[in-house]
Structures are given as C-alpha cells and as structure tokens.
Design an enzyme around this catalytic site. Structure first.
Site, PDB file in Angstrom:
ATOM      1  N   LYS A 112       0.815  -1.218   0.000  1.00  0.00           N
ATOM      2  CA  LYS A 112       0.000   0.000   0.000  1.00  0.00           C
ATOM      3  C   LYS A 112       0.850   1.270   0.000  1.00  0.00           C
ATOM      4  O   LYS A 112       0.373   2.337  -0.366  1.00  0.00           O
ATOM      5  CB  LYS A 112      -0.973  -0.038   1.161  1.00  0.00           C
ATOM      6  CG  LYS A 112      -1.978  -1.165   0.952  1.00  0.00           C
ATOM      7  CD  LYS A 112      -3.172  -1.090   1.836  1.00  0.00           C
ATOM      8  CE  LYS A 112      -4.240  -2.077   1.399  1.00  0.00           C
ATOM      9  NZ  LYS A 112      -3.758  -3.488   1.415  1.00  0.00           N
TER      10      LYS A 112
HETATM   11  C1  PLP Z   1      -4.429  -4.493   0.839  1.00  0.00           C
HETATM   12  C2  PLP Z   1      -3.652  -5.737   0.692  1.00  0.00           C
HETATM   13  C3  PLP Z   1      -4.035  -6.720  -0.237  1.00  0.00           C
HETATM   14  C4  PLP Z   1      -5.275  -6.597  -1.098  1.00  0.00           C
HETATM   15  O1  PLP Z   1      -5.185  -5.565  -2.060  1.00  0.00           O
HETATM   16  P1  PLP Z   1      -6.536  -4.993  -2.711  1.00  0.00           P
HETATM   17  O2  PLP Z   1      -6.085  -3.824  -3.519  1.00  0.00           O
HETATM   18  O3  PLP Z   1      -7.402  -4.571  -1.561  1.00  0.00           O
HETATM   19  O4  PLP Z   1      -7.147  -6.058  -3.509  1.00  0.00           O
HETATM   20  C5  PLP Z   1      -3.245  -7.849  -0.347  1.00  0.00           C
HETATM   21  N1  PLP Z   1      -2.160  -8.025   0.429  1.00  0.00           N
HETATM   22  C6  PLP Z   1      -1.767  -7.107   1.333  1.00  0.00           C
HETATM   23  C7  PLP Z   1      -0.580  -7.374   2.177  1.00  0.00           C
HETATM   24  C8  PLP Z   1      -2.491  -5.928   1.491  1.00  0.00           C
HETATM   25  O5  PLP Z   1      -2.103  -5.026   2.384  1.00  0.00           O
END
Ligand code: PLP
Length: 497
Positions: A112
């Site tokens: 993120k």
């Molecule tokens: C947020 C997240 C996801 C999922 O991503 P999306 O964009 O919500 O589909 C997968 N793995 C990790 C470690 C995350 O923080």
C-alpha cells in the site's frame, strides 16, 4: 479530448482528476471513472528503457491529466525517494519458473506504500489549487491492517491535512497494531472499532454521506476525504508497477517486448488487480489477471458464476488484508465491462445494498472471464505454500503472497511469463510464517517470532519493524461503530483548531 472523471452510477457531473482525488467517492455513492482511459496507449519501448520514477511520471501524467508535468514530477520525487529501501522501489526477483514482484520495500513494508506515499502528495497539490480552495482535509479511512499504517505514514505532517484511521479491534496482527498505535504526528488519530473490517468500511461510507456533519465541518473550513483504495489517487500510482515490472522482465531477457504476461494478484478490495486492468487498457500486453482469494472467496464465486453474494460467513484468516466480503473497486471493473452503462451498475449496486447480492448478464460475465481468471486458497493451503516455497525455492513469502502463489501453481501454464505479486514483508506476519515453517510459536511475542524467523531463515527483518520494539504506544482509543462519526469530528477539532 475529454479529460474528466465521472461517477460509475451517473455521467451527469464531470469532475477534474484533482477534484476526484479530493472527493474520494462521488456524491451519488459511485466511484470515479474515466471513459478515455486507453484511448491513448503508453509508449512501451520508452518504458522498457527507463526506471520506476520515470514510468510513474508517464503513468500519472496520463491518468491525471489536469496536473501539470512539474506537479507530477515533484510528487514522484517526494513519494519514491530514499524512504524506499531499494532505488528500484518494486524489484522483480526469480520465483522458480515464475517471477516475484516485490511491492513491500516502502516505509511500512506493505504494497500500500506504493499508492499511499503518492496520494498525500497529489492531495497536497490539489488542495492548493482552484479545486481545493485551500480547504483543510481530514482523511478518514477504514483498514483491515496495512492501509491504516500506510495512510498514517503518508499523511503524517502533511500541511493542511489530517488523518483518522479505524481498524477492527483484535483483527489485525500484533505488529500491524503496534505500527498504528505508535504513529507519531500532531495531525493523526487512530481508533479500534468493535466489529470487523466491513463494519468499519460501511460506517466510513455512511460518514462520507452524512450531510449534516459535512456542513458542521465546512463551517470550520474542513472537508472529509478518503484514502481507501476507491480513491483515483490511489488507483493511478498502482498502475506504475505493472508497466515497470514488465520493463524489468524485458531487460532481464525473460520476455520480448510485446509478449503477453500473466499477473497473479492476492486480492481483497480489488484495487491492486484493477490497476492491472488499467495497465492493460493503457497498452500493457497482459494475457490474464488472476484474482487470488483466501477463504473469503466471494470473488472466486463471482468470477465463476456471475453472481456476487456477500451473504456468507466472514472468515478471519492468516491473510487479514484480504478478509473482505464487499470488494469496493469491483464496481469500476463492472462499469467498464458493462460498456459504461451507469444505470446497470447503479441497479447492481442497489441489489447488493438491499438483497446482499447481484448477478451480471451472461455476456458481461463472458467478457470479464476473457481477462480475469481466479482461484482460492484456504489457510492450510497458504501455510503449506509458505513452507514449500521456502524449502523448495529458498524464497520467504508472507501469507497474502502465499495465497497468490498457491493459486498460481494451480493454473495451467500457457507459455506466457508469469508474475506473482508480493504484497507484504513476511516479517509483518512473523508468527504465522514461522508456524507455517513448522517452528513453535506458542506463547511467543511478535518480536520473539521476528527473531526466530530471522534465525531460522538467515533473512533480516525490515529496520522499521525492528524499531517498533522500543516505540511508545500513543493511541489506545476503542469505540463502537455508532461512535465513529463523533470520533472523526473530535479529531478534526483537535487537528485543525
Ligand atoms: C491491501 C492488501 C491486499 C489486497 O489488495 P486490494 O487492492 O485490496 O485487492 C493484499 N495483500 C496485502 C498485504 C495488502 O495489504
């Protein structure tokens, strides 16, 4: 050329990309989309010859057309600099016969950061322009674990902005909890909520639709905005690493420029994999996008049957950032595959709200399936995958990545190069990773697990996670779902007055 965004649920009101970023969600509850995405393809030869930062400038310049070139350049410089532990930002490394796209080298060790180091920069620019009128912006976000810390880290100290984070009490890892609870900064607020992630997210959506609260805040010169993955300013930066990883594969000689590549994406809110679809529209040669789910496999069922049904038990898994029953960004994908039929999208979303489910027309499902494949892995499969990937390939992966790797291993090879997206450092989930490797974890703290994982594998924990050992807990608020609105207002009063 039209360069505006509009809601997935209606085309009447056009907004600029700056307005879309400031608002987050559209006034009618829809998500901002643009019909022109893909009319102009990116220059693949150029991208294959340049680095991550240059590609970020090309991608953002295309998707956010009312930012100037200089504005984009300064945002890229601030977002993708020394806070990353490698200049490549998102390196691609070998994973047996496939490839691993490591998205966790940012300041909070989760993917993120790619978006949430950039979004505050974009918002900072937008709020100073005509669209922002220098309003103070309170970011309100619900997190299943990783978004919260990444948002706090991205927005802490950003002029004219504040950030309030809600997470489900007891449903994030020890380390994730400490990352948020120790966040420094005068403009941050953190609160645990009694409930699950969907409760948090649903209530945040309600807060955004609360006109009376908006009026009270407006009198103080403040507005609410979202840092959740529905924001265009989060989606757009994620497109960069699809192009950049492709460029890395070309330079490594793994594919010829123009060859199609398959990406397998551990999916929760559908933001990450949707960015892959945007990359495809922008000209990236993508064979398939594989949507990998954990036991909360609502997307596997949808992509297989065409029926999205959220009326099912919510499972707490060892990949908590994917524990989601309503994948918000799916609405954008539906918009494109329904050929921009806003009425149809609005009626599907209406069904979801009132009946808890909807079904797309068969021809829409068929077109979706040409692009998106899917699969699921339960916790046992995830643990087995962590162990076999370590023992067989010498690669240590976190539970979210392991879900994707497990799903990818179940898909028949079609000759295309395959990239597995790796979304978190294994050290964010040390206890579960250690247990998956067959080591004892009983009664051990998060940090003892980190040390044991390091000793067992000879790998090193990211410095910012080790540093949590000595950090002071600054946030311990807990509230019921009904009190989240009041918490936001008091945070605004404290941060902005
Ligand atoms: C947020 C997240 C996801 C999922 O991503 P999306 O964009 O919500 O589909 C997968 N793995 C990790 C470690 C995350 O923080």
């Amino acid at each position: 050329m039209n360069s505006f965004y509009h809601s997935t649920r209606g085309k009447s009101e056009n907004v600029t990309s700056k307005q879309a970023i400031l608002r987050g969600i559209a006034p009618d509850g829809g998500l901002y989309v643009a019909d022109w995405v893909g009319e102009h393809k990116l220059d693949l030869a150029k991208i294959c010859a340049q680095g991550f930062q240059e590609t970020a400038r090309d991608v953002l310049g295309t998707l956010l057309p009312n930012f100037t070139e200089d504005e984009i350049a300064s945002c890229v410089e601030a977002a993708y600099g020394a806070q990353w532990d490698t200049p490549a930002c998102c390196p691609v490394t070998p994973l047996g016969d496939d490839w691993l796209l490591e998205l966790y080298h940012g300041p909070t060790s989760a993917f993120k950061d790619v978006a949430l180091q950039m979004l505050p920069q974009l918002m900072g620019v937008a709020r100073r322009g005509a669209e922002g009128e220098d309003k103070k912006i309170m970011i309100v976000t619900a997190t299943s674990g990783d978004t919260g810390k990444a948002a706090l880290e991205g927005f802490a100290g950003v002029d004219g902005c504040g950030v309030t984070v809600f997470y489900p009490e007891g449903k994030v890892s020890d380390i994730q909890h400490l990352q948020m609870a120790t966040q420094k900064g005068d403009n941050v607020a953190v609160c645990a909520v009694r409930g699950n992630f969907d409760d948090c997210q649903t209530e945040v959506k309600r807060i955004f639709a609360d006109h009376e609260m908006a009026e009270r805040l407006a009198r103080e010169g403040a507005v609410l905005s979202s840092a959740n993955s529905i924001n265009v300013g989060r989606l757009a930066p994620q497109v960069t690493y699809y192009f950049d990883s492709y460029a890395q594969l070309v330079r490594a000689g793994a594919v010829e420029q123009g060859d199609e590549v398959t990406f397998c994406v551990p999916t929760g809110n559908f933001g990450d994999v949707l960015a892959g679809y945007y990359a495809k529209r922008l000209g990236l040669p993508v064979r398939k996008l594989i949507v990998a789910s954990n036991e909360n496999d609502v997307l596997t069922d949808f992509l297989t049957t065409g029926t999205y049904d959220r009326m099912r038990p919510f499972n707490k898994t060892i990949s908590p950032s994917m524990d989601i029953l309503v994948s918000s960004n799916l609405e954008r994908m539906l918009y494109y595959f329904c050929d921009g039929d806003c009425e149809l999208v609005a009626s599907l979303m209406g069904d979801l709200a009132t009946k808890g489910s909807y079904t797309v027309p068969a021809e829409v499902l068929a077109r979706i399936q040409e692009v998106f494949a899917c699969g699921r892995a339960d916790d046992d499969a995830t643990r087995a995958q962590i162990r076999s990937t370590w023992e067989g390939l010498g690669v240590l992966i976190d539970p979210h990545t392991a879900v994707a790797k497990s799903v990818l291993d179940g898909v028949e090879r079609d000759g295309s190069a395959r990239v597995c997206l790796s979304t978190a450092s294994p050290y964010k989930f040390s206890a579960d990773v250690l247990a998956a490797l067959g080591e004892p974890t009983e009664g051990m703290s998060g940090f003892e697990c980190m040390d044991a994982l390091s000793a067992k594998t000879g790998t090193v924990a990211p410095a910012q996670l080790s540093a949590l050992r000595d950090a002071k807990v600054l946030h311990d608020a807990v509230c019921d779902r009904q009190k989240m609105g009041a918490f936001v207002e008091s945070a605004c009063a404290r941060v902005f007055l």
